[in-house]
Design a protein around this motif. Sequence first.
Motif, short mmCIF file in Angstrom:
data_model
loop_
_atom_site.label_atom_id
_atom_site.label_comp_id
_atom_site.label_asym_id
_atom_site.label_seq_id
_atom_site.Cartn_x
_atom_site.Cartn_y
_atom_site.Cartn_z
N VAL A 1 53.20 76.93 57.16
CA VAL A 1 53.97 77.46 58.28
C VAL A 1 55.14 76.54 58.61
N GLU A 2 54.93 75.24 58.53
CA GLU A 2 56.01 74.30 58.85
C GLU A 2 57.16 74.44 57.85
N GLN A 3 56.84 74.65 56.59
CA GLN A 3 57.88 74.85 55.59
C GLN A 3 58.67 76.11 55.89
N TRP A 4 57.97 77.15 56.31
CA TRP A 4 58.65 78.40 56.64
C TRP A 4 59.50 78.25 57.89
N ARG A 5 59.02 77.55 58.88
CA ARG A 5 59.78 77.32 60.11
C ARG A 5 61.04 76.51 59.81
N THR A 6 60.93 75.57 58.90
CA THR A 6 62.11 74.78 58.51
C THR A 6 63.16 75.68 57.87
N ALA A 7 62.70 76.61 57.04
CA ALA A 7 63.62 77.55 56.40
C ALA A 7 64.29 78.45 57.44
N LEU A 8 63.52 78.89 58.42
CA LEU A 8 64.09 79.72 59.48
C LEU A 8 65.15 78.94 60.26
N ALA A 9 64.84 77.70 60.61
CA ALA A 9 65.79 76.88 61.37
C ALA A 9 67.07 76.66 60.58
N HIS A 10 66.94 76.49 59.28
CA HIS A 10 68.12 76.31 58.42
C HIS A 10 69.04 77.51 58.49
N HIS A 11 68.46 78.68 58.75
CA HIS A 11 69.25 79.90 58.87
C HIS A 11 69.54 80.26 60.32
N GLY A 12 69.37 79.30 61.20
CA GLY A 12 69.74 79.51 62.60
C GLY A 12 68.73 80.29 63.41
N ARG A 13 67.50 80.39 62.92
CA ARG A 13 66.48 81.14 63.66
C ARG A 13 65.45 80.17 64.24
N GLU A 14 65.58 79.90 65.50
CA GLU A 14 64.65 79.00 66.19
C GLU A 14 63.92 79.70 67.32
N ALA A 15 64.08 81.00 67.42
CA ALA A 15 63.38 81.82 68.41
C ALA A 15 63.20 83.21 67.82
N GLY A 16 62.34 84.01 68.46
CA GLY A 16 62.09 85.36 67.98
C GLY A 16 60.88 85.44 67.09
#
Length: 340
Positions: free
Chosen positions: A218-233
């Motif tokens: 999950v942490e790896q996926w969250r890092t990928a999301l943050a890299h694409h500007g997704r930190e909420a939702g």
Amino acid sequence: MTDLTPIDRAPAARDTELPAAAWALIDEATPASTRRAYREEWARFTRWCTTEQRTPLPATGETLAAYAAHLATRDKPLAPSSIGKALAAISKAHEVAGHPVDRRGAREVLRGYRKRYAGAGGQVKRAPALTLTALRAMVATLDPTTLVGVRDRAVIVLGFAMGARRSEIAALNLADLEPHPEGLQVTVRLSKTDKDGRGRLVAVPYGSNLATCPVRSVEQWRTALAHHGREAGPLFVRIDRHGRLGHVATGKGDPDGRITGETVAAIVRRAATAAGLDAAAAFSGHSLRRGFATAAYAAPDADLVRIARHGGWKEGSAALFGYIEEVDRWKRNPLVGIGL
């Protein structure tokens, strides 16, 4: 609110004069996927009523029994569970409209049909439980250098670790995750058995195997999301063939790009097929939930109460007992030790 359907807003809404805000809250009490299924079942029922010159709302007990018999005796009869879902949709429409519904005759028809169905060799289709060996094989097929591979691993491993329903996995938001020294705390806000939305907190510890550790996945996926500007939702979003996160074609899907329960099932099935598992096409999102239950119960010092709380099963759940029976059939077989 002009696109109303009978299953969402039964005609009696005009008589009861409930405000739109009240109807919106009533809608939210039923998951969107369930409402879609209910609408389809209601449409089929009303078409049959038109052909048979019967009244769909309010329907008499005789009408419901006749419809159940129709579903059981048509050229391609349905499985008993499918007929049960159809009757549930009709009952829901009556409940929302404020009409009583008599299902006694329909239940008797269905009970008789279950015996006939079983006698003819029919079997209830169940998603196979995902074993740890199968889980590792599926994860090994996913490419950790791609967004799809990282997301799918997180979906599969976290879903298994939580014993979650596919709808619960799809509904998770980034805000529902809270880091903990021992792993990850996940808040399940809405659940099939949590009608009042009280929510439950699921503790997900670190795994001993790096490839299948739910926390690290999950942490790896969250890092990928943050890299694409997704930190909420939403935690899990769609990925199109161009690698765009959460992209939604005009007029299709949730605007926030959230995946659906059907997507969770497709992810599991795709990985099972890639791993060459037997009966891979039968695997679904529910395989994660069944797999957690059987694996947890097979572990030393298994605690049935804690397993139920973790996965959100009701106390005395027949479904959960059905899952663990698969383990008990061998783990506590009464023939063991009698000297045969």
